[in-house]
Write an enzyme that holds these catalytic residues in place. Structure first.
Site, PDB file in Angstrom:
ATOM      1  N   SER A 242       0.859  -1.181   0.000  1.00 35.37           N
ATOM      2  CA  SER A 242       0.000   0.000   0.000  1.00 35.37           C
ATOM      3  C   SER A 242       0.895   1.231   0.000  1.00 35.37           C
ATOM      4  CB  SER A 242      -0.870   0.009   1.248  1.00 35.37           C
ATOM      5  OG  SER A 242      -0.028   0.192   2.373  1.00 35.37           O
ATOM      6  N   LYS A 243       0.263   2.371  -0.221  1.00 36.67           N
ATOM      7  CA  LYS A 243       1.035   3.593  -0.327  1.00 36.67           C
ATOM      8  C   LYS A 243       1.856   3.847   0.952  1.00 36.67           C
ATOM      9  CE  LYS A 243       0.825   8.092  -2.258  1.00 36.67           C
ATOM     10  NZ  LYS A 243       0.117   9.130  -2.893  1.00 36.67           N
ATOM     11  N   ARG A 244       1.196   3.632   2.086  1.00 36.93           N
ATOM     12  CA  ARG A 244       1.864   3.855   3.365  1.00 36.93           C
ATOM     13  C   ARG A 244       3.110   2.972   3.479  1.00 36.93           C
ATOM     14  NH1 ARG A 244       0.740   1.687   8.565  1.00 36.93           N
ATOM     15  NH2 ARG A 244      -0.838   0.359   7.644  1.00 36.93           N
ATOM     16  N   GLY A 246       5.006   1.992   0.957  1.00 41.86           N
ATOM     17  CA  GLY A 246       6.036   2.155  -0.058  1.00 41.86           C
ATOM     18  C   GLY A 246       5.592   2.078  -1.503  1.00 41.86           C
TER      19      GLY A 246
END
Ligand code: GLU
Length: 476
Positions: A242-244, A246
């Site tokens: 996920s974005k959080r 990476g």
């Protein structure tokens, strides 16, 4: 002599170069360099709705920043549409493909029936052997490949081993749409063949596509390239990245202050191993690389590891290069005050960088650590530092400032000696003196050695900052 290796990186320009794509590009690049071959770049821009020029630029910039050079000009898949159609017609002529006149309604019905009967929704081949004279009038057909109806299709994968697909699970998929445009599946095969690609290294989300693509290779009588499908990158919790965790564009990593060599090293370790080696140069990576050493299992993204590697590469970097990167990063991330300060105090910052290098894991941290050099007065004091400027601390600063002001030579040795004798007289440890000094001079609790700081910013500025700190005290 064996054929020279040709790899390719084939991004779809629908967004930035994300971290998984960057790793795929890296493996293609390293393998091509290891074998003395080539890496070509193909922009898979057939999806006109979703492909943008901005994404193409972002991908090329991301690759260049990572130092992943490609051979020749990037190839546009869209520009090759006529060739894709030509091959589809060849397949038609050789009896390996056929025209299908199914209406959208018929296809929907076919899918629904299959679903109702608990079968996978696949095309039932109703035009496969039908006489073309039965074609409805005014309908432009699609072209479908005649896929094998029984037996196995085996993807001989250099990472996954032999992956067997049952032919009965693959249908006669479309290779050319009724408007004459190729499907993605078909375009990839024609391009890889025409570009002379010998090795396809890509994410294992393309493994099922590989089985379909092999059908086209075989129908054309073309050699199937070697394939290596690499497992995707997962988040630290094992879930999809996920974005959080990476899943960002390469430019986001640049803006967070990672060095390209650190990211290369990190990405290589995410899915490939050379013994227990964690830190290796790009040259070593090229020398050691093999497809067989690619991991079969998914890898997990770990920012702490990346930070550690980045810290290593920051310590190893040439200060002049780091300076340029700090300036570019400040500018790119809109840190205007930092940018102006770094530029106006270039010489001092350059002189300070060796002091900052051991203390920073990212370029952003380097910038933060350099702020004391160009901070304007009165220096903003962080809360933690302010706590050190209590009555005791400020009393010592007043006493020390007077002694510092009397020094003839403003150097580390003299400043250190002065502070030590002051501390001794006051019956204190040097730290008790150095802490409020650092707080007043830099506004922080972390900085290079405090006497180095004083030499870097100079006598006048140092005494002025100390006076600022003690002035507030006197007024209070
Ligand atoms: N364009 C595809 C992607 O970005 C890659 C296709 C391929 O490597 O065959 O996922």
């Amino acid at each position: 002599m064996s054929t020279p290796v040709v790899t390719r990186f084939a991004p779809s320009p629908t967004g930035f170069l994300h971290i998984g794509g960057a790793r795929t590009a890296l493996f293609n690049w390293v393998f091509s360099r290891h074998t003395g071959g080539k890496m070509l770049l193909r922009i898979e821009d057939t999806d006109r709705e979703r492909s943008t020029d901005a994404a193409v630029t972002a991908i090329l910039d991301g690759l260049s920043w990572l130092g992943l050079t490609w051979d020749g000009e990037p190839i546009s898949q869209f520009a090759r549409a006529a060739r894709h159609a030509e091959v589809a017609r060849e397949l038609l002529a050789s009896g390996n493909a056929y025209k299908c006149y199914c209406s959208p309604e018929e296809l929907t019905e076919m899918r629904e029936t299959a679903r109702a009967e608990g079968r996978p929704p696949r095309y039932d081949g109703r035009w496969r052997d039908r006489d073309p004279s039965e074609a409805p009038e005014g309908v432009e057909p699609v072209i479908r490949i005649k896929a094998p109806q029984s037996g196995d299709i085996v993807v001989r994968d250099r990472v996954q081993g032999d992956v067997v697909f049952k032919a009965e699970n693959l249908d006669d998929f479309i290779i050319l749409r009724s408007d004459g445009t190729p499907t993605y599946m078909h375009a990839v095969v024609v391009d890889d063949h025409d570009m002379g690609v010998t090795h396809i290294i890509r994410g294992d989300d393309h493994l099922t596509n590989a089985a379909r693509q092999i059908v086209i290779y075989q129908a054309m009588g073309w050699a199937v390239p070697e394939m290596a499908h690499i497992p995707l990158i997962h988040g630290p919790d094992g879930a999809k990245l996920s974005k959080r965790h990476g899943a960002m564009g390469v430019e986001a990593y640049r803006q967070m202050g990672y060095l390209p060599e650190a990211l290369r090293n990190y990405l290589a370790r995410l899915g490939w191993a050379h013994g227990d080696d964690e830190i290796f140069s790009t040259d070593q990576m090229v020398e050691w690389f093999s497809l067989e050493a690619l991991n079969k299992g998914a890898s997990r993204f770990d920012f702490a590891k990346l930070d550690n590697l980045n810290g290593h590469y920051i310590r190893a970097a040439d200060p002049a290069r780091l300076y340029d990167i700090m300036v570019d990063t400040a500018s790119e991330t809109g840190r205007n005050a930092d940018y102006a300060g770094l530029v106006s105090k270039k010489d001092t910052v350059l002189a300070a960088i060796p002091e900052l290098q051991p203390r920073a894991k990212t370029v952003l941290e380097l910038i933060d650590l350099a702020q004391f050099i160009y901070a304007s007065r009165p220096v903003v004091i962080e809360d933690k530092a302010a706590a050190l400027l209590n009555e005791d601390g400020l009393t010592h600063l007043v006493g020390l400032s007077a002694k510092f002001a009397n020094l003839d030579d403003w150097n580390v040795e003299n400043l250190d000696g002065t502070a030590r004798s002051y501390a001794e007289e006051a019956g204190l440890k040097l730290g008790k003196i150095a802490q409020p000094l650092r707080a007043a001079l830099t506004g922080r609790t972390v900085s290079p050695g405090v006497f180095e700081v004083m030499v870097l910013i100079g006598r006048e500025e140092s005494l002025a900052r100390l006076a600022d700190a003690t002035a507030t005290f006197v007024q209070a």
